[in-house]
Scaffold this motif. Structure first.
Motif, PDB file in Angstrom:
ATOM      1  N   SER A 117      40.897  51.636  43.975  1.00  0.00           N
ATOM      2  CA  SER A 117      41.460  51.079  42.922  1.00  0.00           C
ATOM      3  C   SER A 117      42.652  51.783  42.874  1.00  0.00           C
ATOM      4  O   SER A 117      42.800  53.104  43.016  1.00  0.00           O
ATOM      5  N   LEU A 118      43.963  51.135  42.446  1.00  0.00           N
ATOM      6  CA  LEU A 118      45.322  51.891  42.168  1.00  0.00           C
ATOM      7  C   LEU A 118      45.650  51.251  40.691  1.00  0.00           C
ATOM      8  O   LEU A 118      45.677  50.043  40.448  1.00  0.00           O
ATOM      9  N   GLY A 119      46.579  52.065  39.964  1.00  0.00           N
ATOM     10  CA  GLY A 119      47.105  51.576  38.868  1.00  0.00           C
ATOM     11  C   GLY A 119      45.942  51.668  37.805  1.00  0.00           C
ATOM     12  O   GLY A 119      45.059  52.249  37.767  1.00  0.00           O
ATOM     13  N   ASN A 120      46.350  50.657  36.829  1.00  0.00           N
ATOM     14  CA  ASN A 120      45.609  50.625  35.619  1.00  0.00           C
ATOM     15  C   ASN A 120      44.225  49.991  36.013  1.00  0.00           C
ATOM     16  O   ASN A 120      44.078  48.778  36.374  1.00  0.00           O
ATOM     17  N   ASN A 121      43.045  50.409  36.045  1.00  0.00           N
ATOM     18  CA  ASN A 121      41.806  49.923  36.309  1.00  0.00           C
ATOM     19  C   ASN A 121      40.733  49.789  35.262  1.00  0.00           C
ATOM     20  O   ASN A 121      39.536  50.114  35.766  1.00  0.00           O
ATOM     21  N   ASP A 122      40.821  49.903  34.026  1.00  0.00           N
ATOM     22  CA  ASP A 122      39.997  49.837  33.024  1.00  0.00           C
ATOM     23  C   ASP A 122      39.624  48.481  32.293  1.00  0.00           C
ATOM     24  O   ASP A 122      39.190  48.649  31.469  1.00  0.00           O
ATOM     25  N   SER A 123      39.993  47.638  32.928  1.00  0.00           N
ATOM     26  CA  SER A 123      39.488  46.295  32.331  1.00  0.00           C
ATOM     27  C   SER A 123      38.345  45.710  32.901  1.00  0.00           C
ATOM     28  O   SER A 123      37.866  44.571  32.231  1.00  0.00           O
ATOM     29  N   GLY A 124      37.245  46.169  33.838  1.00  0.00           N
ATOM     30  CA  GLY A 124      36.279  45.914  34.224  1.00  0.00           C
ATOM     31  C   GLY A 124      36.310  44.951  35.140  1.00  0.00           C
ATOM     32  O   GLY A 124      35.231  44.015  35.312  1.00  0.00           O
ATOM     33  N   PHE A 125      37.395  44.638  35.551  1.00  0.00           N
ATOM     34  CA  PHE A 125      37.474  43.336  36.952  1.00  0.00           C
ATOM     35  C   PHE A 125      36.466  43.802  38.011  1.00  0.00           C
ATOM     36  O   PHE A 125      36.733  45.027  38.543  1.00  0.00           O
ATOM     37  N   ASP A 126      35.808  42.819  38.568  1.00  0.00           N
ATOM     38  CA  ASP A 126      34.979  43.180  39.714  1.00  0.00           C
ATOM     39  C   ASP A 126      35.607  42.533  40.997  1.00  0.00           C
ATOM     40  O   ASP A 126      35.786  41.427  41.258  1.00  0.00           O
ATOM     41  N   ALA A 127      36.331  43.659  41.573  1.00  0.00           N
ATOM     42  CA  ALA A 127      37.071  43.346  42.812  1.00  0.00           C
ATOM     43  C   ALA A 127      36.209  42.880  44.085  1.00  0.00           C
ATOM     44  O   ALA A 127      36.658  42.053  44.632  1.00  0.00           O
ATOM     45  N   ALA A 128      34.826  43.386  44.208  1.00  0.00           N
ATOM     46  CA  ALA A 128      34.306  43.291  45.191  1.00  0.00           C
ATOM     47  C   ALA A 128      33.817  41.907  45.041  1.00  0.00           C
ATOM     48  O   ALA A 128      33.576  41.038  45.977  1.00  0.00           O
ATOM     49  N   ALA A 129      33.366  41.098  43.850  1.00  0.00           N
ATOM     50  CA  ALA A 129      33.175  39.692  43.756  1.00  0.00           C
ATOM     51  C   ALA A 129      34.317  38.830  44.206  1.00  0.00           C
ATOM     52  O   ALA A 129      34.050  37.936  44.780  1.00  0.00           O
ATOM     53  N   ALA A 130      35.305  39.204  43.847  1.00  0.00           N
ATOM     54  CA  ALA A 130      36.700  38.584  44.041  1.00  0.00           C
ATOM     55  C   ALA A 130      36.885  38.638  45.514  1.00  0.00           C
ATOM     56  O   ALA A 130      37.132  37.437  46.124  1.00  0.00           O
TER      57      ALA A 130
END
Length: 431
Positions: A117-130
């Motif tokens: 992850s880069l940048g602001n990553n405190d939203s809990g976004f599930d990049a793996a699922a995406a």
């Protein structure tokens, strides 16, 4: 005069509102385009970076500087030695700033192996699922940027088994916030525009309004002044009737006096109606009975001209109105219909309620209204057949009075002719 003021006000309001809307729309479009380009730039940046994994560097990249191996020949030598080292991750983070960007490594079998992850990553976004959704739905070498107002994420699925994903949530939040702010700004500025439009309308229409008021005062004053000498002339002519020597002249005096009396009465009625009335003086009246009673009165007049009157009146229709003015309206329209009907034809009157609207229709068979005169017939002193109107003591004030009565009651009146059937219909609607 009210119609002129209304049109000027709506024109000014419409022009200023149009300019405001265009400006705010352009603001939102420019903002959206800027965010779109930023998302695209982040996807491209990660692409140029070769995926963003450890050890990946662009050609000629040196962690100690930007151009190691490809330095310009005249590179300055006075760069301070104590500057902090900046590697490519630092440079990428500067470019990404507030955006939430992920790089996902994918195995040959199509599974997610690592997520960075880069940048602001405190939203809990599930990049793996995406990434799994992207692997199931898209082929390699696919770049897709979602609608930034409602999209979940944008991505770049590269050929080197890596996916760059940008979480669009923060972008959408920013764009929607701007949209709400512009809507609020629109409402505030629109209120100011309405106020300015009223002021400008008053300033523009003041000369016309003053001239119109002077005209009304002149008509009213002249009419009142003429009534007294006219009454004397009419009374004197009645006394001279007994003298047969001047009978022919006396008859002409009485005839012209009657014509003038009708003209003055019409002018006074119209002047009074144009001053407007307070709707607080209106009361609920049974319009069905008013129309039925007026039609009954005209049956005798119509019969003398070989015309029948047929009614279709819905019972107990009530309307908040002036009873006298409603009687005047119906009698004027009926008189007009009967006088313009062919012999052995029928004048049809219908009154009914439809969609919370009271509708009155009067149809006659006779010479149609000339094409293009449908609006002109409601103007004062307008007469389609001037020779016949004069012989019948008609001055073109009746329909002007009828229209003013309708407008004072918040209604509309229209006239139209069906040339194939030879019929003319007057439609009045009250809401």
């Amino acid at each position: 005069m009210k119609e002129l003021s209304r049109k000027v006000f709506l024109t000014i309001l419409g022009m200023l509102t149009f300019i405001l809307v265009i400006s705010l729309v352009i603001l939102n479009i420019v903002s959206y385009r800027r965010e779109y380009e930023s998302v695209k730039r982040n996807l491209d940046l990660m692409d140029n970076r070769g995926g963003g994994f450890e050890g990946d560097k662009p050609p000629g990249f040196d962690p100690g500087g930007f151009f190691s191996g490809n330095e310009p020949e005249n590179q300055p030598n006075d760069i301070p030695d104590d500057l902090p080292e900046m590697n490519f991750d630092d440079f990428a983070n500067m470019m990404i700033m507030d955006y939430e960007v992920y790089t996902v490594e994918v195995t040959e079998s199509g599974t997610v192996s690592r997520v960075f992850s880069l940048g602001n990553n405190d939203s809990g976004f599930d990049a793996a699922a995406a990434a799994q959704e992207i692997l199931l739905g898209y082929d390699k070498d696919t770049v897709k940027i979602e609608n930034l107002f409602i999209g979940k994420y944008s991505f770049n699925y590269k050929r080197n088994n890596s996916i760059v994903i940008v979480n669009d949530a923060s972008v959408a939040k920013k764009l929607r916030k701007l949209l709400l702010e512009t809507i609020g700004l629109f409402l505030v500025i629109e209120l100011i525009i309405i106020f300015i439009s009223r002021l400008v309308t008053g300033w523009i229409t003041r000369p016309a309004r003053e001239a119109f008021e002077r005209q009304k005062e002149f008509i009213a004053d002249a009419s009142h002044e003429l009534k007294t000498p006219l009454a004397v002339i009419m009374a004197s002519s009645d006394e001279l009737v007994a003298d047969e020597t001047n009978a022919r002249y006396v008859e002409n005096i009485k005839y012209e006096s009657d014509r003038m009396n009708k003209l003055i009465s019409g002018l006074l009625d119209l002047s009074k109606l144009e001053e407007g009335v307070s709707k607080d003086t209106y009361k609920d009246h049974n319009l069905s009975k008013i129309v039925e009673k007026t039609a009954l009165v005209f049956e005798g007049v119509a019969f003398e001209q070989g015309v029948l009157i047929e009614t279709d009146i819905e019972e107990d229709i009530t309307l908040k109105c002036s009873k006298d003015e409603m009687e005047k309206l119906v009698s004027t329209l009926l008189d007009n219909a009967v006088k313009h009907s062919n012999k052995d034809t029928t004048v049809r009157i219908s009154l009914y309620r439809s969609n919370a609207t009271t509708k009155l229709k009067i149809t006659n068979t006779g010479e149609p209204i000339a094409e293009g005169d449908e609006e002109k017939i409601f103007e004062r002193f307008y007469r389609a057949d001037k020779s016949r109107s004069r012989s019948e003591n008609r001055y073109g004030l009746g329909l002007a009075i009828a229209k003013r009565i309708v407008l004072n009651h918040g209604g509309t009146i229209k006239a139209s002719s069906n040339r194939e059937e030879g019929t003319t219909t007057f439609k009045v609607e009250f809401k």
